[in-house]
Write a protein that holds these residues in place. Structure first.
Motif, PDB file in Angstrom:
ATOM      1  N   UNK A  62       0.801  -1.269   0.166  1.00 11.53           N
ATOM      2  CA  UNK A  62       0.002   0.003   0.196  1.00 11.53           C
ATOM      3  C   UNK A  62       0.716   1.342   0.019  1.00 11.53           C
ATOM      4  N   UNK A  63       0.487   2.254  -0.745  1.00  7.32           N
ATOM      5  CA  UNK A  63       0.965   3.498  -0.718  1.00  7.32           C
ATOM      6  C   UNK A  63       0.048   4.853  -1.041  1.00  7.32           C
ATOM      7  N   UNK A  64       0.554   5.825  -0.317  1.00  7.51           N
ATOM      8  CA  UNK A  64      -0.262   7.001  -0.383  1.00  7.51           C
ATOM      9  C   UNK A  64       0.176   7.784  -1.826  1.00  7.51           C
ATOM     10  N   UNK A  65      -0.621   8.892  -2.166  1.00  9.54           N
ATOM     11  CA  UNK A  65      -0.129   9.846  -3.115  1.00  9.54           C
ATOM     12  C   UNK A  65       0.828  10.912  -2.375  1.00  9.54           C
ATOM     13  N   UNK A  66       1.030  11.888  -3.061  1.00 12.31           N
ATOM     14  CA  UNK A  66       1.920  12.808  -2.318  1.00 12.31           C
ATOM     15  C   UNK A  66       1.040  13.727  -1.779  1.00 12.31           C
ATOM     16  N   UNK A  67       1.355  14.082  -0.476  1.00 13.56           N
ATOM     17  CA  UNK A  67       0.442  15.162   0.247  1.00 13.56           C
ATOM     18  C   UNK A  67       1.230  15.543   1.622  1.00 13.56           C
TER      19      UNK A  67
END
Length: 168
Positions: A62-67
């Protein structure tokens, strides 16, 4: 003068609180398959004014987007698994953390969270300096694209769910 305050406050009910690990509050809104999150400390549960704390279990890859998280400070403590953080104006810096490691994310830092393991759940304790789940999504092309499995936790909502606090 401290004595007076002591007599007026019912420390038995307004003092130290222990929240047993098996009595955390599972967030009902949008639990995600392969992911569990639970609140230990917040305003509703114990009257906390300045901090929020809970647990997050994130599935493999799992990964987030840039934020970034506005003026919030965040602390992540890795209980199990391997976390990778990318940060910077172009997410050009990277670091990994394993069990027993702490990660500090200062206010306004552009970043991406990643479960660096392809087969192990990432279990973390998350503490942040406020009750509001502020997330500001950034238009940066992440080095590691979050398409395959989105990272969802109390602050990072599922990409398909509109979040009134989120700005695109």
């Amino acid at each position: 003068m401290g004595q007076d305050h002591h007599h007026r406050t019912d420390w038995k009910h307004d003092g130290v609180r222990v929240i047993p690990g098996d009595q955390l509050d599972p967030t009902t809104a949008g639990q995600t398959t392969g992911m569990n999150r639970a609140t230990a400390i917040n305003f509703a549960r114990v009257g906390a004014q300045k901090i929020w704390a809970g647990t997050v279990h994130i599935h493999a890859n799992a990964k987030t987007g840039a934020h970034h998280h506005g003026d919030l400070e965040s602390v992540i403590y890795v209980v199990k698994g391997k976390a990778r953080m990318r940060w910077g104006n172009n997410l050009e810096f990277t670091a990994e953390a394993g069990p027993g490691d702490f990660i500090f994310v200062p206010p306004y830092v552009p970043h991406q969270e990643i479960n660096a393991s392809s087969d192990e759940t990432l279990e973390c304790v998350l503490v942040r300096s406020g009750q509001e789940p502020v997330v500001v999504n950034l238009d940066i092309e992440p080095v590691e694209k979050p398409e395959n499995v989105p990272w969802v936790d109390p602050i990072h909502k599922h990409p398909g769910h509109a979040d009134p606090n989120s700005k695109r």
